[in-house]
Design a protein around this motif. Structure first.
Motif, PDB file in Angstrom:
ATOM      1  N   LEU A 344      53.168  38.821  43.309  1.00 35.31           N
ATOM      2  CA  LEU A 344      53.726  40.167  43.265  1.00 35.31           C
ATOM      3  C   LEU A 344      52.621  41.143  43.629  1.00 35.31           C
ATOM      4  CD1 LEU A 344      56.099  42.055  42.382  1.00 35.31           C
ATOM      5  CD2 LEU A 344      55.147  41.999  40.086  1.00 35.31           C
ATOM      6  N   ILE A 345      52.944  42.107  44.488  1.00 38.60           N
ATOM      7  CA  ILE A 345      51.976  43.167  44.773  1.00 38.60           C
ATOM      8  C   ILE A 345      52.639  44.510  44.547  1.00 38.60           C
ATOM      9  CG2 ILE A 345      50.486  41.869  46.348  1.00 38.60           C
ATOM     10  CD1 ILE A 345      51.991  43.035  48.695  1.00 38.60           C
ATOM     11  N   ASP A 346      51.830  45.476  44.085  1.00 35.02           N
ATOM     12  CA  ASP A 346      52.310  46.800  43.726  1.00 35.02           C
ATOM     13  C   ASP A 346      51.229  47.769  44.196  1.00 35.02           C
ATOM     14  OD1 ASP A 346      54.390  48.244  42.048  1.00 35.02           O
ATOM     15  OD2 ASP A 346      52.578  48.907  40.989  1.00 35.02           O
ATOM     16  N   PHE A 347      51.590  48.721  45.056  1.00 32.51           N
ATOM     17  CA  PHE A 347      50.547  49.576  45.643  1.00 32.51           C
ATOM     18  C   PHE A 347      51.150  50.867  46.162  1.00 32.51           C
ATOM     19  CE2 PHE A 347      51.613  48.470  50.113  1.00 32.51           C
ATOM     20  CZ  PHE A 347      52.359  47.330  49.908  1.00 32.51           C
ATOM     21  N   ASN A 348      50.278  51.803  46.580  1.00 35.64           N
ATOM     22  CA  ASN A 348      50.767  53.053  47.169  1.00 35.64           C
ATOM     23  C   ASN A 348      49.817  53.533  48.255  1.00 35.64           C
ATOM     24  OD1 ASN A 348      48.638  54.323  45.853  1.00 35.64           O
ATOM     25  ND2 ASN A 348      49.909  55.316  44.309  1.00 35.64           N
ATOM     26  N   TYR A 349      49.968  54.819  48.694  1.00 34.66           N
ATOM     27  CA  TYR A 349      49.126  55.325  49.779  1.00 34.66           C
ATOM     28  C   TYR A 349      47.641  55.136  49.467  1.00 34.66           C
ATOM     29  CZ  TYR A 349      53.143  58.150  51.467  1.00 34.66           C
ATOM     30  OH  TYR A 349      54.347  58.589  51.950  1.00 34.66           O
ATOM     31  N   GLU A 350      47.263  55.352  48.200  1.00 36.77           N
ATOM     32  CA  GLU A 350      45.839  55.422  47.854  1.00 36.77           C
ATOM     33  C   GLU A 350      45.288  54.111  47.313  1.00 36.77           C
ATOM     34  OE1 GLU A 350      44.529  58.195  48.661  1.00 36.77           O
ATOM     35  OE2 GLU A 350      46.411  59.305  48.928  1.00 36.77           O
ATOM     36  N   THR A 351      46.123  53.340  46.617  1.00 32.37           N
ATOM     37  CA  THR A 351      45.625  52.190  45.885  1.00 32.37           C
ATOM     38  C   THR A 351      46.098  50.894  46.519  1.00 32.37           C
ATOM     39  OG1 THR A 351      45.845  53.514  43.897  1.00 32.37           O
ATOM     40  CG2 THR A 351      45.506  51.166  43.573  1.00 32.37           C
ATOM     41  N   GLU A 352      45.167  50.024  46.862  1.00 30.09           N
ATOM     42  CA  GLU A 352      45.536  48.739  47.446  1.00 30.09           C
ATOM     43  C   GLU A 352      46.102  47.822  46.346  1.00 30.09           C
ATOM     44  OE1 GLU A 352      42.654  45.665  48.201  1.00 30.09           O
ATOM     45  OE2 GLU A 352      41.015  46.930  47.548  1.00 30.09           O
ATOM     46  N   PRO A 353      46.795  46.746  46.706  1.00 32.15           N
ATOM     47  CA  PRO A 353      47.285  45.815  45.689  1.00 32.15           C
ATOM     48  C   PRO A 353      46.126  45.267  44.852  1.00 32.15           C
ATOM     49  CG  PRO A 353      48.296  45.322  47.812  1.00 32.15           C
ATOM     50  CD  PRO A 353      47.221  46.340  48.067  1.00 32.15           C
ATOM     51  N   LEU A 354      46.257  45.375  43.522  1.00 28.55           N
ATOM     52  CA  LEU A 354      45.209  44.920  42.604  1.00 28.55           C
ATOM     53  C   LEU A 354      45.786  43.865  41.671  1.00 28.55           C
ATOM     54  CD1 LEU A 354      43.758  48.426  41.631  1.00 28.55           C
ATOM     55  CD2 LEU A 354      42.706  46.745  43.148  1.00 28.55           C
ATOM     56  N   PRO A 355      44.901  43.012  41.100  1.00 28.79           N
ATOM     57  CA  PRO A 355      45.390  42.043  40.118  1.00 28.79           C
ATOM     58  C   PRO A 355      45.750  42.723  38.799  1.00 28.79           C
ATOM     59  CG  PRO A 355      43.012  41.796  40.458  1.00 28.79           C
ATOM     60  CD  PRO A 355      43.475  42.863  41.402  1.00 28.79           C
ATOM     61  N   GLY A 356      46.578  42.063  37.978  1.00 22.11           N
ATOM     62  CA  GLY A 356      46.945  42.620  36.678  1.00 22.11           C
ATOM     63  C   GLY A 356      48.299  42.110  36.249  1.00 22.11           C
ATOM     64  N   THR A 357      48.988  42.903  35.416  1.00 27.90           N
ATOM     65  CA  THR A 357      50.331  42.526  34.965  1.00 27.90           C
ATOM     66  C   THR A 357      51.296  43.661  35.257  1.00 27.90           C
ATOM     67  OG1 THR A 357      49.826  43.370  32.762  1.00 27.90           O
ATOM     68  CG2 THR A 357      49.557  40.992  33.107  1.00 27.90           C
ATOM     69  N   TYR A 358      52.614  43.328  35.326  1.00 24.53           N
ATOM     70  CA  TYR A 358      53.608  44.319  35.717  1.00 24.53           C
ATOM     71  C   TYR A 358      54.945  43.983  35.069  1.00 24.53           C
ATOM     72  CZ  TYR A 358      56.396  47.287  38.793  1.00 24.53           C
ATOM     73  OH  TYR A 358      57.244  48.246  39.283  1.00 24.53           O
ATOM     74  N   PRO A 359      55.758  44.948  34.642  1.00 21.96           N
ATOM     75  CA  PRO A 359      55.440  46.375  34.599  1.00 21.96           C
ATOM     76  C   PRO A 359      54.671  46.772  33.336  1.00 21.96           C
ATOM     77  CG  PRO A 359      57.747  46.052  34.003  1.00 21.96           C
ATOM     78  CD  PRO A 359      57.186  44.689  34.293  1.00 21.96           C
ATOM     79  N   LEU A 360      54.571  45.863  32.330  1.00 24.51           N
ATOM     80  CA  LEU A 360      53.929  46.253  31.076  1.00 24.51           C
ATOM     81  C   LEU A 360      52.467  45.826  31.055  1.00 24.51           C
ATOM     82  CD1 LEU A 360      56.775  45.227  28.592  1.00 24.51           C
ATOM     83  CD2 LEU A 360      56.278  47.510  29.478  1.00 24.51           C
ATOM     84  N   PRO A 361      51.533  46.764  30.815  1.00 21.94           N
ATOM     85  CA  PRO A 361      50.111  46.428  30.794  1.00 21.94           C
ATOM     86  C   PRO A 361      49.818  45.300  29.807  1.00 21.94           C
ATOM     87  CG  PRO A 361      50.419  48.804  30.589  1.00 21.94           C
ATOM     88  CD  PRO A 361      51.786  48.179  30.520  1.00 21.94           C
ATOM     89  N   GLY A 362      49.148  44.264  30.233  1.00 27.90           N
ATOM     90  CA  GLY A 362      48.729  43.179  29.339  1.00 27.90           C
ATOM     91  C   GLY A 362      49.830  42.192  29.004  1.00 27.90           C
ATOM     92  N   ILE A 363      51.082  42.550  29.228  1.00 24.78           N
ATOM     93  CA  ILE A 363      52.203  41.694  28.836  1.00 24.78           C
ATOM     94  C   ILE A 363      52.928  41.130  30.056  1.00 24.78           C
ATOM     95  CG2 ILE A 363      54.433  41.633  27.647  1.00 24.78           C
ATOM     96  CD1 ILE A 363      53.283  43.902  25.819  1.00 24.78           C
ATOM     97  N   GLY A 364      53.178  41.960  30.991  1.00 23.68           N
ATOM     98  CA  GLY A 364      53.896  41.494  32.186  1.00 23.68           C
ATOM     99  C   GLY A 364      55.375  41.806  32.068  1.00 23.68           C
ATOM    100  N   PRO A 365      56.267  40.872  32.261  1.00 23.30           N
ATOM    101  CA  PRO A 365      56.027  39.428  32.344  1.00 23.30           C
ATOM    102  C   PRO A 365      55.503  38.974  33.709  1.00 23.30           C
ATOM    103  CG  PRO A 365      58.360  39.868  32.651  1.00 23.30           C
ATOM    104  CD  PRO A 365      57.710  41.194  32.379  1.00 23.30           C
ATOM    105  N   PHE A 366      55.405  39.898  34.664  1.00 25.81           N
ATOM    106  CA  PHE A 366      55.011  39.475  36.004  1.00 25.81           C
ATOM    107  C   PHE A 366      53.516  39.643  36.213  1.00 25.81           C
ATOM    108  CE2 PHE A 366      59.445  41.148  36.457  1.00 25.81           C
ATOM    109  CZ  PHE A 366      60.043  39.900  36.501  1.00 25.81           C
ATOM    110  N   GLY A 367      52.939  38.733  36.980  1.00 27.31           N
ATOM    111  CA  GLY A 367      51.495  38.776  37.251  1.00 27.31           C
ATOM    112  C   GLY A 367      51.228  39.309  38.634  1.00 27.31           C
ATOM    113  N   LEU A 368      50.420  40.375  38.719  1.00 30.95           N
ATOM    114  CA  LEU A 368      50.096  40.948  40.024  1.00 30.95           C
ATOM    115  C   LEU A 368      49.008  40.131  40.711  1.00 30.95           C
ATOM    116  CD1 LEU A 368      49.982  44.691  38.908  1.00 30.95           C
ATOM    117  CD2 LEU A 368      51.709  43.663  40.401  1.00 30.95           C
TER     118      LEU A 368
END
Lengths: 409, 101
Positions: A344-368
């Motif tokens: 999964l990738i999540d990004f916008n004009y300014e920020t490139e796709p970064l690692p992490g969790t989505y949509p809830l910080p630290g929980i996910g359930p999806f892994g960026l």
């Protein structure tokens, strides 16, 4: 009676029809939507058809099912927009006047742009999978194919759903492994970009995954023509790559109606303010989704996120206020990586796709930027959400604006 | 960011050698960057470079340069072999072209 006219009843246009009809008084505002086709295609599903995961029935429904009552639907080709007169001419002579116009006519592949592409091998050994016809023809081809060189090539930037060709080669790797001929299939990924993707971290992650799956990346290849006799693709600087089957993302362009209206750039995309989504030339024209030239992905998720901003700004425009909502270029893409996993990738004009969790910080359930089973389920569930919630303009449990929460720099 | 002296001018450049400030550019700087890329600049090169500088803000693609009327795409590759838009942008002193996805 004041009039809002929407051109295009795809993802963006349909969402806007639903949002605006709910918000605007029916006595005061007439809303009309025009499209040339009666069928709504769930385009993210095309990718799965060649591998027999979805069939045609899984990805089509009548467009009219998603347009609310109180909105006029016209199924007709558009001849052109005459912005100076606030009018749209339909093929056949009908004229529609508007106070506000939303152009959501998308983008589509134009294989004719590349010499030799739509020639004798078209839909025999050369296929696109961005149309229902191409996806179905490719499925039939794969059913009897014995193996050889499979070349995935991207003809030109930009094109819609930028991760789809990557997903295609990942799914092909799985498909040929499962039917027992992976050792007879050479898969290569030939791209005009310098690597697997445009942004550094995603390129690194996806590049490693391609290598792991024994898929060769051939970068910096800018397609000039296809040789049907020798079965080769040729680049402008004289490189040649042989294929047994070529899967292609043809040159993408905006609708030809944009060209007839004199409103597009060299690929028929409309110059659009990337924050307000207003046409750069005409203040009562707004552009949503793939039809615009804004510098972000051409993808349904972008049209969906942008629709919140466009809705706010049209409400501002109607009331004579300054356009206050700003689009951030937010895109969110599930990437099928094969064998029941996804990224999964999540990004916008300014920020490139970064690692992490989505949509809830630290929980996910999806892994960026991670390769997990849960991400694959996200993609599976999304088709239901698309038909039942997203098109109807209902709230989804995710924010339109990108957030840094849950992302690691 | 790094400092680099090109054609006697002290300039700020990016990691890949693109000028940070395109207003500091001049033809001598262009010639020197081109030399590092193994290219001897001709008048034709400069016609393309000027087109690129004039259209830098509007967003450039190889296709767009190919429709400029100055060169076609093949000719653009011949003038700047390898990655024509990347190399020509560097010589033209503008930002590295980015593709957005």
């Amino acid at each position: 009676m004041k009039k809002i006219l929407i051109l295009g009843a795809g993802t963006g246009g349909t969402i806007m029809a639903n949002k605006l009809r709910k918000a605007l008084d029916r006595e005061e505002w007439d809303i009309t939507i025009v499209d040339k086709q009666q069928t709504h295609y769930y385009q993210p599903g095309f990718l799965f058809i060649p591998f027999g995961i979805y069939n045609k029935q899984d990805v089509i429904k009548p467009k009219a099912n998603f347009i609310p009552s109180g909105v006029n639907i016209i199924f007709n080709d558009v001849d052109k927009i005459v912005p100076e007169e606030n009018k749209v001419l339909l093929t056949g002579g009908k004229v529609l006047a508007y106070d506000y116009l939303i152009v959501a006519t998308g983008t589509r592949p134009f294989p004719d742009e590349t010499p030799g592409l739509k020639d004798e091998l078209w839909y025999k050994e050369i296929f696109d999978f961005y149309t229902i016809e191409g996806a179905v023809a490719l499925k039939e081809f794969f059913e009897t194919w014995q193996g050889g060189r499979l070349v995935m090539n991207i003809a030109e930037m930009p094109y819609k759903c930028p991760v789809a060709p990557l997903e295609f080669v990942f799914l092909a790797d799985e498909y040929f492994t499962k039917i027992g001929i992976r050792d007879k299939v050479d898969i290569s990924y030939v791209t005009p970009l310098p690597g697997a993707f445009t942004k550094p971290r995603a390129t690194k992650m996806l590049g490693a995954l391609l290598e792991e799956k024994n898929i060769e990346v051939i970068p910096d290849f800018y397609l000039e023509s296809v040789d049907n006799k020798e079965k080769k693709i040729k680049s402008y600087d004289g490189k040649e790559i042989p294929f047994d089957v070529l899967t292609i993302v043809p040159v993408n362009k905006g609708d030809e109606m944009i060209e007839r209206s004199g409103m597009g750039d060299d690929l028929n995309f409309i110059p659009t303010d990337k924050y307000t989504l207003q046409s750069e030339k005409h203040e009562n024209i707004f552009v949503l989704g793939d039809a615009s030239n804004i510098p972000t992905s051409k993808a349904g998720s972008v049209a969906h996120f942008a629709s919140d901003v466009l809705f706010d700004n049209i409400m501002c425009a109607i009331k004579g206020r300054r356009l206050r909502a700003k689009f951030d270029g937010h895109a969110n893409c599930y990437i099928e990586t094969g064998f029941g996993k996804g990224s999964l990738i999540d990004f916008n004009y300014e920020t490139e796709p970064l690692p992490g969790t989505y949509p809830l910080p630290g929980i996910g359930p999806f892994g960026l930027l991670q390769n997990t089973k849960m991400n694959h389920y996200g993609k599976v569930v999304f088709r239901w959400m698309y038909w039942h919630m997203l098109l109807k303009g209902k709230e989804l449990p995710i924010e339109s604006e990108m957030t840094m929460a849950g992302k690691k720099k | 960011m790094a400092q680099k002296t090109i054609a006697g001018v002290n300039l700020e450049v990016t990691e890949d050698g693109y000028l940070e400030d395109s207003t500091q550019w001049n033809e001598e700087i262009a010639k020197e960057i081109a030399k590092e890329e193994g290219i001897e600049l001709t008048d034709k090169h400069f016609e393309v470079i000027n087109f690129i500088r004039e259209n830098a803000d509007a967003g450039l693609t190889i296709r767009k340069v190919g429709k400029s009327g100055i060169v076609d795409i093949k000719g653009f590759y011949e003038l700047f072999p390898g990655g024509p838009l990347k190399i020509a942008s560097k010589i033209a002193g503008i930002k590295k072209p980015t593709s957005c996805v």
